[in-house]
Structure formats: C-alpha cells, structure tokens
Design a protein around this motif. Sequence first.
Motif, PDB file in Angstrom:
ATOM      1  N   THR A   5      -6.219   4.227  -7.228  1.00 22.87           N
ATOM      2  CA  THR A   5      -6.169   4.331  -5.770  1.00 22.87           C
ATOM      3  C   THR A   5      -4.742   4.418  -5.253  1.00 22.87           C
ATOM      4  OG1 THR A   5      -6.183   1.925  -5.552  1.00 22.87           O
ATOM      5  CG2 THR A   5      -8.331   3.059  -5.473  1.00 22.87           C
ATOM      6  N   SER A   6      -3.787   4.720  -6.127  1.00 27.48           N
ATOM      7  CA  SER A   6      -2.414   4.813  -5.658  1.00 27.48           C
ATOM      8  C   SER A   6      -1.707   6.013  -6.271  1.00 27.48           C
ATOM      9  CB  SER A   6      -1.637   3.529  -5.991  1.00 27.48           C
ATOM     10  OG  SER A   6      -1.489   3.399  -7.385  1.00 27.48           O
ATOM     11  N   SER A  11      -0.848   3.104  -1.709  1.00 30.52           N
ATOM     12  CA  SER A  11      -2.308   3.085  -1.617  1.00 30.52           C
ATOM     13  C   SER A  11      -2.826   4.441  -1.147  1.00 30.52           C
ATOM     14  CB  SER A  11      -2.754   1.996  -0.638  1.00 30.52           C
ATOM     15  OG  SER A  11      -2.411   2.381   0.686  1.00 30.52           O
ATOM     16  N   ALA A  12      -4.110   4.652  -1.345  1.00 25.45           N
ATOM     17  CA  ALA A  12      -4.729   5.903  -0.912  1.00 25.45           C
ATOM     18  C   ALA A  12      -4.561   6.115   0.586  1.00 25.45           C
ATOM     19  CB  ALA A  12      -6.206   5.917  -1.301  1.00 25.45           C
ATOM     20  N   SER A  13      -4.678   5.083   1.384  1.00 24.36           N
ATOM     21  CA  SER A  13      -4.529   5.240   2.837  1.00 24.36           C
ATOM     22  C   SER A  13      -3.091   5.595   3.204  1.00 24.36           C
ATOM     23  CB  SER A  13      -4.991   3.979   3.575  1.00 24.36           C
ATOM     24  OG  SER A  13      -4.168   2.880   3.234  1.00 24.36           O
ATOM     25  N   GLU A  14      -2.108   5.070   2.475  1.00 25.19           N
ATOM     26  CA  GLU A  14      -0.710   5.423   2.729  1.00 25.19           C
ATOM     27  C   GLU A  14      -0.457   6.893   2.387  1.00 25.19           C
ATOM     28  OE1 GLU A  14       1.736   1.290   1.979  1.00 25.19           O
ATOM     29  OE2 GLU A  14       0.955   2.359   0.237  1.00 25.19           O
ATOM     30  N   LEU A  16      -2.714   9.341   2.363  1.00 25.45           N
ATOM     31  CA  LEU A  16      -3.386  10.150   3.381  1.00 25.45           C
ATOM     32  C   LEU A  16      -2.602  10.157   4.686  1.00 25.45           C
ATOM     33  CD1 LEU A  16      -7.113   9.233   2.713  1.00 25.45           C
ATOM     34  CD2 LEU A  16      -5.951  11.392   2.210  1.00 25.45           C
ATOM     35  N   SER A  17      -1.992   9.049   5.028  1.00 26.47           N
ATOM     36  CA  SER A  17      -1.167   8.986   6.232  1.00 26.47           C
ATOM     37  C   SER A  17       0.043   9.899   6.106  1.00 26.47           C
ATOM     38  CB  SER A  17      -0.726   7.540   6.482  1.00 26.47           C
ATOM     39  OG  SER A  17       0.160   7.485   7.577  1.00 26.47           O
TER      40      SER A  17
END
Length: 163
Positions: A5-6, A11-14, A16-17
């Motif tokens: 997930t990194s 992280s995945a959300s970072e 995607l951001s």
Amino acid sequence: KIATTSVEGRSASEVLSDIAALPLAGGTMSGTIAADDQQITKPRLTDYSETINAIGSVSAATNIDLEDGNVQSLTVTSGTFNIGITNALSSYSNSVTLIGTNLGTGTISWYSGAHDGGGNVVQWAGGTAPTLTSSGTDILTFTTFNGGTNWYGFAAALALAAP
C-alpha cells in the motif's frame, strides 16, 4: 491484487493525492526531474538553457564527462596531454560544447589513445584539428552518432576576446 500500500514509503492515499495535484495539461512542475537516461517523447522546449560545468585549470590528461553536462569549460595552463570524452549514452547521438581558455598554451591530443579506453580519435572538420588560441577563448563542439565510438569535432569560434 496489489501486495503493498505504499510507493517509496508513502501511503496509497498520499500517492493518489500527489497524482491528483498534477494536472493532465497545463501544469507547472518545479524542482529537478531525473529521467535517468529514459526517453522523453515529443517535448517542445521554451526558455531552454544548459548548465556549464567548470572543470577549472588543467595541465594533464582530463576527461569531459557528459554526466556533468553538455557544456563544459576549462583553462589550459601548459603541458602535453589528452582530453577525452566519457559517459556518452551508447547507441545514441551525444554532443558537448567546450569553452576553452588558452587551449593553444598546451599540446592537446583530442580523445586519443588509452585515455578514452578505445583508441578513438576525434575526426575534425577538414581533416585537421584547428589551431587553438594561446591567449583567449575557443569554443569547440564534439558530436557522436554512435554513443562515443566515433567523435566529430569542429571549431564553433576561435580567438574570442574576453567580453
């Protein structure tokens, strides 16, 4: 399924951001972009410049290292020596511009003998290396179409006075 997930510790959300922050067209990038000798297709460059790598004063065998930039400057103090060109991308066209001060002060063999690792010699326009300036600036350009196996050289400007 993705096993992690990194990406590079993020992280995945970072990630995607980060992706969302870069528009598909019209964006502005800042900072260094390291392409690591990878192809960039169809760029159209505006306000383009190159960094000059200042080698400094030389009086012995010297390499112009393309990884330090495609514009190089040096000052010859004296001596008989080779100037070689290293780190050309194999199987590609490469070029370098040399801004040389007092090049005629020394006796220079261009990219010859064991210094270049292959015994290659610069092929000069007209078949003869130019007569270089003992007190002043010469600008020389070298290009290869086969990753550094054969180099071609020409004088872009000789005997330039200081501005």
